[in-house]
Design a protein around this motif. Structure first.
Motif, short mmCIF file in Angstrom:
data_model
loop_
_atom_site.label_atom_id
_atom_site.label_comp_id
_atom_site.label_asym_id
_atom_site.label_seq_id
_atom_site.Cartn_x
_atom_site.Cartn_y
_atom_site.Cartn_z
N CYS A 69 0.79 -1.17 -0.05
CA CYS A 69 0.07 -0.08 -0.04
C CYS A 69 0.70 1.25 -0.03
CB CYS A 69 -1.03 0.04 1.09
SG CYS A 69 -2.01 1.62 1.40
N CYS A 72 -0.10 3.61 3.11
CA CYS A 72 0.14 3.43 4.57
C CYS A 72 1.39 2.60 4.96
CB CYS A 72 -1.17 3.11 5.42
SG CYS A 72 -1.87 1.30 4.95
N GLU A 74 1.30 -0.78 4.44
CA GLU A 74 0.80 -1.97 4.74
C GLU A 74 0.97 -3.04 3.73
OE1 GLU A 74 -1.21 -3.58 7.44
OE2 GLU A 74 -0.92 -5.39 6.20
N CYS A 97 -6.33 -2.46 0.56
CA CYS A 97 -5.49 -2.58 1.79
C CYS A 97 -6.22 -2.73 3.17
CB CYS A 97 -4.74 -1.12 2.09
SG CYS A 97 -3.82 -0.91 3.42
N CYS A 100 -5.85 0.86 5.63
CA CYS A 100 -6.63 1.75 5.39
C CYS A 100 -7.52 1.97 4.44
CB CYS A 100 -5.36 2.84 4.96
SG CYS A 100 -4.65 2.74 3.13
ZN LIG Z 1 -2.94 1.26 3.32
#
Ligand SMILES: [Zn+2]
Length: 357
Positions: A69, A72, A74, A97, A100
């Protein structure tokens, strides 16, 4: 008649049969709530996998790469959609994701191969009715953000991804000192043939000294954001190119659209060259991380409704507007990002401004 169509005939009768596809889900009674429930169910049911596991089971094309992602960091993946167009021979995968909620294509396109997507034939259809409809959409979006675009006298504007110059033409008519950049040489040539004072350049902003110098009052991204494989880098650059009090206008497909919830992989926002899909929930993270002070969103009711040319009866138009406002904000996302507090003071009047810092 398909089973789905037969069911909707039974549930809704023929009353909505003539309502265009894109408007139907906003005007049929109760449909919004059903679609939102289906969406929550889909998210609860779709498994979340590690990036490693996802890599192992997903084929990778020559110009592609696996990504995590961008918003963020992730790494886990929730695979949701596989848009495809058998006739034109393309398909890709879209994941969400799980941290987020950002939706993006994975595998994505390697940035150094982005030119492959736009090398040729991208400007052929930018004339006639298509051009008129595009320019109408640009006007409606400018109107949605009040006085920012009313007069360009003494103001510099950069149109990033200017294509064949359809927006630059409007910008020069409104008095802006306007320039554009694009990755398609064909489009840039078409733009410069169309324009009088404004100029289009081939390449990236840093390739053109007069653009790299910055000091822009307005930067516009018309249907460009979904095409950017490195949005954080690009947005940091946009922020640097803006003058104090500057604003960035973004029009992109809306990943929270009720149409996406209803049509899934068949959603019209999943077009061939789209890489990332933003919503009013995820876009603020991109803007915050790249130094913007605030953002305002304007709901999108559809071009024909906003232009007053729709055949939809008045009570259904009312219902459509209500459902757009109460759910997703429409099938397109329209945002005005403010570089600093000076920009908010100058242009934020009458808009629902959300501070980011
Ligand atoms: Zn994210």
């Amino acid at each position: 008649m398909s089973v789905k169509r037969a069911i909707s005939r039974v549930v809704y009768g023929s009353r909505y049969a003539r309502v265009p596809w894109g408007q139907r889900i906003y005007v049929r009674p109760g449909e919004r709530l059903v679609r939102e429930f289906q969406w929550r169910l889909r998210l609860r049911r779709a498994p979340v996998v590690s990036l490693q596991e996802y890599r192992e089971r997903t084929p990778l094309g020559e110009i592609e790469e696996f990504v995590s992602c961008h918003l963020c960091g992730e790494t886990r993946q929730q695979p949701l959609f596989e848009p495809a167009d058998a006739k034109r021979g393309w398909s890709y995968r879209v994941v969400r994701c799980p941290a987020c909620g950002f939706l993006y294509r994975n595998p994505n396109i390697r940035p150094e191969r982005l030119g492959d997507l736009y090398a040729a034939g991208y400007s052929g259809f930018l004339t006639g009715r298509y051009a008129a409809n595009r320019q109408r959409r640009y006007r409606l979006t400018m109107d949605a953000f009040g006085p920012v675009f009313e007069s360009g006298q003494g103001r510099r504007l950069l149109d990033f991804g200017c294509g064949a110059g359809l927006f630059l033409e409007l910008a020069e008519q409104r008095g802006f000192d306007a320039v554009g950049v694009d990755l398609s040489a064909d489009s840039v040539a078409a733009a410069n043939a169309r324009l009088t004072r404004a100029r289009a350049h081939f390449g990236a902003p840093e390739d053109v000294p007069e653009i790299a110098a910055g000091g822009f009052d307005v930067i516009t991204l018309w249907s460009v954001l979904a095409h950017l494989p490195r949005p954080l880098e690009d947005f940091k650059r946009f922020r640097d190119l803006l003058a104090p009090g500057g604003v960035l206008l973004i029009l992109t497909v809306n990943a929270a659209s009720l149409q996406l919830k209803a049509y899934g992989s068949g959603w019209n926002g999943f077009t061939k060259n789209h890489l990332m899909f933003y919503s009013a929930e995820t876009m603020p993270a991109l803007l915050r991380r790249t130094g913007f002070a605030a953002v305002a969103f304007a709901p999108f009711y559809g071009d024909t409704v906003e232009a007053g040319t729709t055949k939809l009866p008045a009570p259904l138009q009312e219902r459509l507007r209500r459902n757009v406002e109460n759910s997703d904000g429409g099938n397109m996302l329209r945002a005005l990002a403010f570089a600093d507090t000076e920009a908010v003071e100058r242009w934020g009047g009458g808009l629902a401004v959300r501070p980011l810092l």
